[in-house]
Design a protein around this motif. Structure first.
Motif, PDB file in Angstrom:
ATOM      1  N   ASP A  61       6.945  -6.980  -2.977  1.00 30.05           N
ATOM      2  CA  ASP A  61       5.647  -6.291  -3.080  1.00 30.05           C
ATOM      3  C   ASP A  61       4.673  -7.187  -3.861  1.00 30.05           C
ATOM      4  OD1 ASP A  61       3.680  -4.375  -2.807  1.00 30.05           O
ATOM      5  OD2 ASP A  61       4.447  -3.074  -4.399  1.00 30.05           O
ATOM      6  N   TYR A  64       4.664  -6.860  -7.701  1.00 33.98           N
ATOM      7  CA  TYR A  64       4.892  -5.512  -8.241  1.00 33.98           C
ATOM      8  C   TYR A  64       6.378  -5.156  -8.165  1.00 33.98           C
ATOM      9  CZ  TYR A  64      -0.040  -5.075  -8.873  1.00 33.98           C
ATOM     10  OH  TYR A  64      -1.327  -5.288  -9.312  1.00 33.98           O
ATOM     11  N   VAL A 101       3.931  -3.546 -15.197  1.00 27.62           N
ATOM     12  CA  VAL A 101       4.501  -2.649 -14.190  1.00 27.62           C
ATOM     13  C   VAL A 101       5.656  -1.873 -14.845  1.00 27.62           C
ATOM     14  CG1 VAL A 101       5.414  -2.520 -11.835  1.00 27.62           C
ATOM     15  CG2 VAL A 101       3.973  -4.456 -12.494  1.00 27.62           C
ATOM     16  N   HIS A 104       8.773   0.654 -12.388  1.00 27.42           N
ATOM     17  CA  HIS A 104       9.918   0.089 -11.679  1.00 27.42           C
ATOM     18  C   HIS A 104       9.981  -1.402 -11.917  1.00 27.42           C
ATOM     19  CE1 HIS A 104       6.305   0.362  -9.129  1.00 27.42           C
ATOM     20  NE2 HIS A 104       6.546  -0.917  -8.936  1.00 27.42           N
ATOM     21  N   PHE A 153       5.917   4.259   0.093  1.00 24.14           N
ATOM     22  CA  PHE A 153       5.657   3.368   1.229  1.00 24.14           C
ATOM     23  C   PHE A 153       6.519   3.724   2.439  1.00 24.14           C
ATOM     24  CE2 PHE A 153       4.149  -0.278  -1.803  1.00 24.14           C
ATOM     25  CZ  PHE A 153       2.974   0.434  -2.041  1.00 24.14           C
ATOM     26  N   PHE A 173       8.634   3.635  -4.815  1.00 16.95           N
ATOM     27  CA  PHE A 173       7.851   2.885  -3.817  1.00 16.95           C
ATOM     28  C   PHE A 173       8.736   2.402  -2.663  1.00 16.95           C
ATOM     29  CE2 PHE A 173       5.014   3.212  -7.319  1.00 16.95           C
ATOM     30  CZ  PHE A 173       3.783   3.378  -6.710  1.00 16.95           C
ATOM     31  N   GLN A 177      12.362  -1.654  -5.395  1.00 20.14           N
ATOM     32  CA  GLN A 177      11.667  -1.392  -6.662  1.00 20.14           C
ATOM     33  C   GLN A 177      12.272  -0.168  -7.365  1.00 20.14           C
ATOM     34  OE1 GLN A 177       8.195  -1.578  -4.054  1.00 20.14           O
ATOM     35  NE2 GLN A 177       7.086  -2.627  -5.692  1.00 20.14           N
ATOM     36  N   ARG A 207      -3.639  -4.064 -17.627  1.00 20.76           N
ATOM     37  CA  ARG A 207      -3.860  -3.031 -16.607  1.00 20.76           C
ATOM     38  C   ARG A 207      -2.454  -2.489 -16.356  1.00 20.76           C
ATOM     39  NH1 ARG A 207      -1.508  -2.513 -11.242  1.00 20.76           N
ATOM     40  NH2 ARG A 207      -3.058  -1.664  -9.805  1.00 20.76           N
ATOM     41  N   ASP A 209       0.200  -0.509 -14.261  1.00 21.53           N
ATOM     42  CA  ASP A 209       0.381  -0.154 -12.857  1.00 21.53           C
ATOM     43  C   ASP A 209       0.989   1.238 -12.680  1.00 21.53           C
ATOM     44  OD1 ASP A 209       0.629  -1.102  -9.997  1.00 21.53           O
ATOM     45  OD2 ASP A 209       2.732  -0.621 -10.392  1.00 21.53           O
ATOM     46  N   ALA A 210       0.556   1.921 -11.655  1.00 19.96           N
ATOM     47  CA  ALA A 210       1.207   3.128 -11.150  1.00 19.96           C
ATOM     48  C   ALA A 210       1.678   4.060 -12.258  1.00 19.96           C
ATOM     49  CB  ALA A 210       2.391   2.728 -10.272  1.00 19.96           C
ATOM     50  N   GLU A 276      -3.814   2.659 -14.257  1.00 19.37           N
ATOM     51  CA  GLU A 276      -4.084   2.705 -12.822  1.00 19.37           C
ATOM     52  C   GLU A 276      -3.455   3.975 -12.242  1.00 19.37           C
ATOM     53  OE1 GLU A 276      -3.153   1.427  -8.392  1.00 19.37           O
ATOM     54  OE2 GLU A 276      -1.656   1.793  -9.927  1.00 19.37           O
ATOM     55  N   HIS A 337      -6.904  -4.949  -4.674  1.00 23.82           N
ATOM     56  CA  HIS A 337      -5.966  -5.538  -3.718  1.00 23.82           C
ATOM     57  C   HIS A 337      -5.204  -4.488  -2.913  1.00 23.82           C
ATOM     58  CE1 HIS A 337      -3.718  -4.280  -7.144  1.00 23.82           C
ATOM     59  NE2 HIS A 337      -2.599  -4.412  -6.484  1.00 23.82           N
ATOM     60  N   ASP A 338      -5.521  -3.209  -3.104  1.00 26.91           N
ATOM     61  CA  ASP A 338      -4.811  -2.139  -2.391  1.00 26.91           C
ATOM     62  C   ASP A 338      -5.672  -1.426  -1.370  1.00 26.91           C
ATOM     63  OD1 ASP A 338      -2.406  -2.442  -3.803  1.00 26.91           O
ATOM     64  OD2 ASP A 338      -3.059  -1.112  -5.400  1.00 26.91           O
ATOM     65  N   ARG A 428      -2.218  -3.774   3.407  1.00 25.03           N
ATOM     66  CA  ARG A 428      -3.247  -4.313   2.518  1.00 25.03           C
ATOM     67  C   ARG A 428      -3.460  -5.816   2.642  1.00 25.03           C
ATOM     68  NH1 ARG A 428       0.108  -1.770  -2.277  1.00 25.03           N
ATOM     69  NH2 ARG A 428       1.666  -2.804  -0.982  1.00 25.03           N
ATOM     70  N   ARG A 432      -6.273  -9.511   1.080  1.00 24.30           N
ATOM     71  CA  ARG A 432      -5.563 -10.461   0.207  1.00 24.30           C
ATOM     72  C   ARG A 432      -5.565 -11.886   0.773  1.00 24.30           C
ATOM     73  NH1 ARG A 432      -0.220  -6.633  -1.062  1.00 24.30           N
ATOM     74  NH2 ARG A 432      -1.385  -5.019  -2.181  1.00 24.30           N
TER      75      ARG A 432
HETATM   76  C1  NOJ Z   1      -0.083  -0.167  -7.423  1.00 25.03           C
HETATM   77  C2  NOJ Z   1      -0.347  -1.614  -7.125  1.00 25.03           C
HETATM   78  O1  NOJ Z   1      -1.706  -1.879  -7.261  1.00 25.03           O
HETATM   79  C3  NOJ Z   1       0.188  -1.872  -5.745  1.00 25.03           C
HETATM   80  O2  NOJ Z   1      -0.216  -3.124  -5.254  1.00 25.03           O
HETATM   81  C4  NOJ Z   1       1.685  -1.737  -5.775  1.00 25.03           C
HETATM   82  O3  NOJ Z   1       2.194  -1.877  -4.466  1.00 25.03           O
HETATM   83  C5  NOJ Z   1       2.102  -0.373  -6.327  1.00 25.03           C
HETATM   84  N1  NOJ Z   1       1.334   0.020  -7.492  1.00 25.03           N
HETATM   85  C6  NOJ Z   1       3.544  -0.410  -6.731  1.00 25.03           C
HETATM   86  O4  NOJ Z   1       3.729  -1.165  -7.896  1.00 25.03           O
END
Ligand code: NOJ
Length: 570
Positions: A61, A64, A101, A104, A153, A173, A177, A207, A209-210, A276, A337-338, A428, A432
């Motif tokens: 990923d 991530y 992150v 996971h 996902f 996800f 992960q 930042r 993540d998730a 995030e 980026h998402d 995505r 990128r």
């Molecule tokens: C949010 C991230 O911005 C994304 O790119 C990622 O796939 C998921 N979290 C899982 O970490």
């Protein structure tokens, strides 16, 4: 919270490390590449860079999936290259933020490899969510997953390592992960060390993540049925036993305590942590996560998801400004980026439909796109956002007006979203694509330092050179110029107006925000709108001080179509 923190009004530039600049010709961006292009960022006038994850990772990923939180991914360089980048950025007055992150890691993280080799009930497995499977009705006592949770996902959130194993593990996800259990003391201790390790190197913030799936209901019960019509990748986010759980707050309090303790020992540092999570339309959630004990800020995604529509934009802005009540400043962003790039999103033929959810990267809906219209709206949207209090997160390439690359061949797509949904969701990759710096295709449009470089990891379209930095730098009306001037104007005309702002209703088709003496007015229609003197707040007679289309002749009292004008009122 006082107003002296650097991050409160900062312009932060997001660098997707794989795609920014390739110094060693392997077709993959790297840290030395970023260092070689820092002057571009200085000319833009940004305050800080947020690096997408650059830790060692199998890149399933694209970072991530972290295999080691204390190193640098070999394709990107090493810790020495990181230190050099940080020092070079600091010399230019640019701060570095990283991506953390916590939900996971990678299935190749040493702890997870150890957990797979260890027995049920072991210390190794306790760092993750391993649970016994349920009978599958076909004779295997552990052949069905422990509960019915879906992965973000696609597919089940549970994976059974082998048919001999009585247990399954949770991956919110993908199976690559595995989720950490943050009630575990080893996990808590590791993340405290991660913060200290990177703060010691000079990183000024993270930042995070998730954040929404961190902390689960302790019994991991089956999720209730989702409302009819819920999209296949939306199911996870409807699960009340894993999304925005009260248990998550304990984790954020620990993280914040680690940061505060670090700052007590280093009073010259002003560190930050930004959450995030897609909390759009839920200002109540923002207030629950952003406060003196948890996050300093949280991304405001409302504007990024908003259609080009007065009511929806006013709601998005109003909800976000409400955050001020929680003692933080908003964190505006139009791209990352998402999600599909804003130029494409706002150029779609359904962009003005108030019911549109504009994160098209996770949808399969095909609509036609008018890039010229999208670019004009995107310029108006960023001009509006830049007037407002709070920080702004830009995503690399948006300063060039880049659209999404929609015509990427399927066999070159790499996003797990595309892979796990068998192409049902585009994913995505289109936002990128490695950046174009020059119009020279022999160097991957300047992305790679030398002409004998490998092909870039994602293919660049033939027309990529037309939107390259060097090319648009020569054009007077280029979006690059707009961004440079806008960032300077924001510093000079908007930031001094303080942290208070409000939405004004100036009539049909207009979205307006007042910040002190500054009023930004956006016309979200395709026709010019003359201000109505009954409720124009004196703008008709005020000085226009900035416009998203600066070369258009300005008729006093008229806002041109799909554009934003800033006025300085007495
Ligand atoms: C949010 C991230 O911005 C994304 O790119 C990622 O796939 C998921 N979290 C899982 O970490």
């Amino acid at each position: 919270m006082s107003s002296e923190h650097w991050w409160q009004n900062a312009v932060v530039y997001q660098v997707y490390v794989r795609s920014f600049a390739d110094s060693d010709g392997d077709g993959v961006g790297d840290l030395a590449g970023i260092r070689s292009r820092l002057d571009h960022l200085v000319e833009l006038g940004i305050d800080a860079v947020w690096l997408n994850p650059c830790y060692p990772s199998p890149q399933f990923d694209h970072g991530y999936d972290v295999a080691d939180y204390f190193g640098i991914h070999a394709e990107y360089g090493d810790l020495a290259a990181f230190d050099e980048l940080l020092a070079a950025a600091r010399d230019r007055g640019i701060k570095i933020m990283m991506d953390l992150v916590p939900n996971h890691c990678s299935s190749q993280h040493r702890w997870f490899v150890d957990a797979l080799a260890a027995a049920p009930g072991s210390r190794e497995r306790a760092r993750f969510y391993f649970r016994d499977g349920r009978p599958d009705g076909a004779g295997d006592a552990h052949g069905a997953p422990p509960n019915n949770w879906s992965a973000a996902f696609g597919g089940s959130a549970w994976t059974r390592p082998s048919a001999d194993d009585s247990q399954w593990y949770l991956g919110t996800f993908t199976p690559h992960q595995p989720d950490f259990d943050h009630t575990n003391p080893d996990v808590q201790a590791m993340f405290a060390e991660v913060f200290e390790f990177w703060f010691d190197r000079g990183v000024e913030g993270f930042r995070v993540d998730a954040i929404s799936p961190v902390g689960k209901h302790p019994e991991l019960p089956d999720a209730p049925p989702v409302p009819e019509g819920t999209g296949m990748l939306q199911v996870t986010w409807e699960n009340p036993y894993t999304v925005f759980r009260p248990e998550g707050h304990d984790v954020w309090r620990q993280f914040r305590a680690t940061i505060d303790t670090y700052m007590d020992a280093h009073p010259d540092r002003d560190l930050t942590m930004v959450a995030e999570a897609y909390m759009n339309g839920r200002p109540d959630l923002m207030a629950a996560f952003v406060n003196d004990e948890q996050f300093h800020q949280a991304f405001a995604f409302d504007l990024l998801l908003s259609p080009w529509d007065k009511t929806e934009m006013e709601r998005a802005i109003g909800d976000t400004l409400d955050l001020m009540d929680a003692g933080s400043t908003p964190t505006w962003t139009l791209n990352n980026h998402d999600v599909q790039r804003v130029v494409t999103r706002l150029g779609r033929d359904n962009a003005t439909d108030p019911s549109t959810v504009t994160n098209n990267a996770l949808e399969s809906v095909a609509t036609s796109v008018d890039i010229a219209v999208g670019l004009r709206r995107a310029r108006a949207m960023i001009t509006l956002a830049m007037a407002m209090p709070g920080s702004i997160y830009l995503y690399m390439g948006e300063e060039l007006g880049l659209p999404e690359v929609l015509d990427m061949p399927d066999d070159r797509r790499q996003d797990p979203v595309f892979i796990t949904t068998n192409g049902e969701r585009l994913g995505r990759d289109g936002c990128r694509v490695p950046l174009p710096w020059t119009d020279d295709p022999s160097t991957n449009f300047g992305f790679s330092a030398s002409p004998d470089a490998s092909e870039p990891w994602l293919p660049q379209p033939e027309w990529w050179g037309e939107v390259a930095v060097d090319v648009v730098d020569q054009q007077d009306d280029a979006t690059l110029d707009l961004y440079r001037e806008l960032i300077a104007a924001r510093r000079e005309l908007a930031v001094p107006e303080g942290l208070g702002a409000m939405v004004l209703d100036l009539g049909d088709g207009l979205v307006a925000v007042r910040r002190g003496k500054l009023i930004a007015v956006t016309n979200v229609t395709a026709t010019p709108i003359a201000l109505d003197s009954d409720h124009d707040e004196g703008i008709a007679d005020a000085m226009p001080v900035f416009a998203s289309e600066p070369d258009e002749l300005h008729t006093p009292g008229v806002i041109p179509p799909d554009s934003t004008i800033w006025f300085s009122t007495p």
